[in-house]
Design an enzyme around this catalytic site. Sequence first.
Site, mmCIF file in Angstrom:
data_model
loop_
_atom_site.group_PDB
_atom_site.id
_atom_site.type_symbol
_atom_site.label_atom_id
_atom_site.label_comp_id
_atom_site.label_asym_id
_atom_site.label_seq_id
_atom_site.Cartn_x
_atom_site.Cartn_y
_atom_site.Cartn_z
ATOM 1 C CB SER A 1 -0.929 0.010 1.220
ATOM 2 O OG SER A 1 -1.774 -1.105 1.216
ATOM 3 C CG MET A 2 0.424 6.148 -0.825
ATOM 4 S SD MET A 2 -0.842 7.364 -1.308
ATOM 5 C CE MET A 2 -1.207 6.784 -2.976
#
Length: 373
Positions: A89-90
């Site tokens: 994920s970011m």
Amino acid sequence: MSYSDTEVTKALRAALAQQLADEGHLRSPEWRSAVEETPRHVFVPIFYRQVRGQWESATADDAGYFDAVYGNSALTTQVTDGAATSSSSMPSLMVQMLEGLDVEDGDKVGEVATGSGFNGALISHRVGDKNFWTMEVDSELTRLAEARLGEIGYSPTVVAGDARDGFPGDQTFDRLIVTCGFDLFPYALAGSVRQGGVIVCPLRWGNARLVVGRDGKLEGNFLAGGSYFMKAREEGSTGAVPYPGEPESIGERSAVIGISDLEADGFGFVQSLALGEVGEVTELDDKGEPIGYRTWSRDGSWAHVLGDRVRQGGPRHLWDAMEKAHAWFTEHGSPARERFGATITPGGQRFWLDEPGQAVPLVSRPTGQEWMK
């Protein structure tokens, strides 16, 4: 240290931590230390990106690999039958959720959806690997994550299985983080968290921070940041909502709202509350400008907007629901995501604005029933 780490990768991690701190995502020294000292490249030895509609891989041998790994972006790490089925994920989203846990020294932390293992490495750094348990439905991801965690010296409890049925045994956590998307919160998970404990979980397109009450009720507000996690799925499945095509429609009419009205992030969140899990695609012209929009759900409902005209069909009228949700959103001054909250009990869940007594009167459940008013 059994993995390759250089002054360059250390500098890239430090720069990423500074960026996340400058942008207000990374607030505590403990989590900052975890970001600075945890090598993301160990957990993302390969990632995939789409180039002209095709998936292409990138590894440490490719130009730009390390800049991408230590940039603030999500990276697809597994592709199944042409669909992305796992990602790292970011980082800004990851630390927002980790900060939202309000972890204290000595806390036992559980994680649903191990993925690449990078998030678990950050948690192991913060609380110690003996205080961390993680569960992943995909057995191959479980194997890889456990090996990569071991490569940097961590040996938490890594379990293969579907956490929607709860964690095995009688383990009780102080904090629980979920890193896959849920449409409806699986209440069995609540039994794995002590009274007063905190759960941070993606619900629709937001991350809810829920506190476990004495009566077993989960309640709390959504965090400010967006949430676009891959949906919870069965092993071997892509989790995608199948497109039903466009069978018989209820007719064509003028659309009250246009495609541009869907672009605001705040409305995207409200849209997710109104419609639940749907598939969607924006149709573009040769210049990349939006000219059409399709959305559909597992029950066979669908809507297709082309220009200013809309056709829809199936058990639910998705575009009618979208327009009602947009009207409500506008009438209430386009409220920010963190003003919303969720209440979850064994009987189900409901969403509210500002306080639990002010239920959000959204208009279309997956069952076709009205939302509680």
